[in-house]
Design an enzyme around this catalytic site. Structure first.
Site, PDB file in Angstrom:
ATOM      1  N   ALA A 144       0.868  -1.176   0.000  1.00  0.00           N
ATOM      2  CA  ALA A 144       0.000   0.000   0.000  1.00  0.00           C
ATOM      3  C   ALA A 144       0.903   1.224   0.000  1.00  0.00           C
ATOM      4  O   ALA A 144       1.732   1.378   0.891  1.00  0.00           O
ATOM      5  CB  ALA A 144      -0.906  -0.005   1.222  1.00  0.00           C
ATOM      6  N   VAL A 189       4.266  -1.285   3.486  1.00  0.00           N
ATOM      7  CA  VAL A 189       4.167   0.128   3.112  1.00  0.00           C
ATOM      8  C   VAL A 189       5.117   0.403   1.955  1.00  0.00           C
ATOM      9  O   VAL A 189       6.293   0.053   1.992  1.00  0.00           O
ATOM     10  CB  VAL A 189       4.487   1.047   4.304  1.00  0.00           C
ATOM     11  CG1 VAL A 189       4.444   2.510   3.870  1.00  0.00           C
ATOM     12  CG2 VAL A 189       3.497   0.803   5.441  1.00  0.00           C
ATOM     13  N   LYS A 190       4.575   1.034   0.935  1.00  0.00           N
ATOM     14  CA  LYS A 190       5.348   1.313  -0.278  1.00  0.00           C
ATOM     15  C   LYS A 190       5.756   2.783  -0.282  1.00  0.00           C
ATOM     16  O   LYS A 190       4.897   3.672  -0.132  1.00  0.00           O
ATOM     17  CB  LYS A 190       4.476   0.988  -1.486  1.00  0.00           C
ATOM     18  CG  LYS A 190       5.193   0.732  -2.791  1.00  0.00           C
ATOM     19  CD  LYS A 190       4.151   0.224  -3.797  1.00  0.00           C
ATOM     20  CE  LYS A 190       4.754  -0.088  -5.132  1.00  0.00           C
ATOM     21  NZ  LYS A 190       3.701  -0.484  -6.101  1.00  0.00           N
ATOM     22  N   VAL A 191       7.050   3.035  -0.441  1.00  0.00           N
ATOM     23  CA  VAL A 191       7.565   4.413  -0.455  1.00  0.00           C
ATOM     24  C   VAL A 191       8.426   4.615  -1.697  1.00  0.00           C
ATOM     25  O   VAL A 191       9.033   3.668  -2.196  1.00  0.00           O
ATOM     26  CB  VAL A 191       8.385   4.737   0.818  1.00  0.00           C
ATOM     27  CG1 VAL A 191       7.545   4.557   2.078  1.00  0.00           C
ATOM     28  CG2 VAL A 191       9.651   3.900   0.886  1.00  0.00           C
TER      29      VAL A 191
END
Length: 219
Positions: A56, A82-84
């Site tokens: 996400a 978590v996608k950064v």
């Protein structure tokens, strides 16, 4: 090699999950927008559908807001990743979230140098975009080879190579030969991997011969 599906389409994901071939899911703001639904609701539903990592993506660009968004996303389900983005602020956020014990997928990687930084920041996954490199005349799979070679030389790096922007089955096969850990596939690419004309021809011949026997396994 693990297969993730690059989609936020719940119906599509539910169908593919039944194959037993889906190890995780990746989403991004574009896929969420295409779904036309609330992002947090979609991510929760995908996480309930697929037990593996579900990426996400944060939408902020500064470290403070990215970190707040990332921590909120991580609370949605235990399997949220978590996608950064691979930016200085993104890597700061990666380090902070990884320290919290959150899986992080560092995305939009286009060089081996960037991949080294992501590994040092504690990323669970690095997402090199092979198709987008191919589009501009560069060697996408060459980048996968470089990253796999570098990571293999440093056992302390625990980051998995997640091949993204996959356009066709040859990308998947080549990535697997190179030792990439994961490929994230659009649904149509996974379905293309089933297909071969000799499989269809052979099955048609078997069924024709079986029909001549007049038998039924079910009676």
């Amino acid at each position: 090699m693990k297969f993730f599906i690059d989609s936020a389409d719940l119906k599509e994901l539910a169908d593919l999950a039944q194959t037993g071939l889906v190890d995780g899911v990746t989403t991004n703001p574009s896929l969420i927008a295409k779904s036309g639904r609330n992002m947090l609701e979609v991510i929760k539903e995908i996480c309930a559908l697929v037990p593996g990592p579900v990426s996400a993506e944060v939408t902020a660009t500064d470290h403070k807001t990215m970190l707040a968004e990332g921590r909120k996303l991580a609370k949605l389900a235990p399997n949220v990743t978590v996608k950064v983005p691979l930016t200085p602020d993104g890597l700061k956020t990666c380090k902070a979230l990884a320290t919290d014990g959150t899986m992080v997928n560092v995305t939009l990687c286009f060089s081996a140098a960037q991949a080294i930084l992501a590994a040092k920041a504690g990323a669970a996954f690095i997402s090199p975009f092979v198709g987008r490199l191919d589009d501009i005349g560069q060697d996408g799979m060459g980048l996968i080879a470089e990253i796999c070679q570098i990571y293999a030389a440093y056992p302390a790096f625990k980051t998995e190579v997640l091949v993204a922007s996959v356009r066709h089955p040859i990308h998947v096969i080549t990535a697997a030969k190179l030792g990439a850990h994961v490929a994230t596939l659009p649904p149509n690419v996974l379905r293309q991997m089933y297909q071969h004309p000799l499989t269809d021809k052979g099955l048609a011949a078997f069924l024709a011969d079986w029909q001549k026997t007049g038998q039924s396994i079910l009676g």
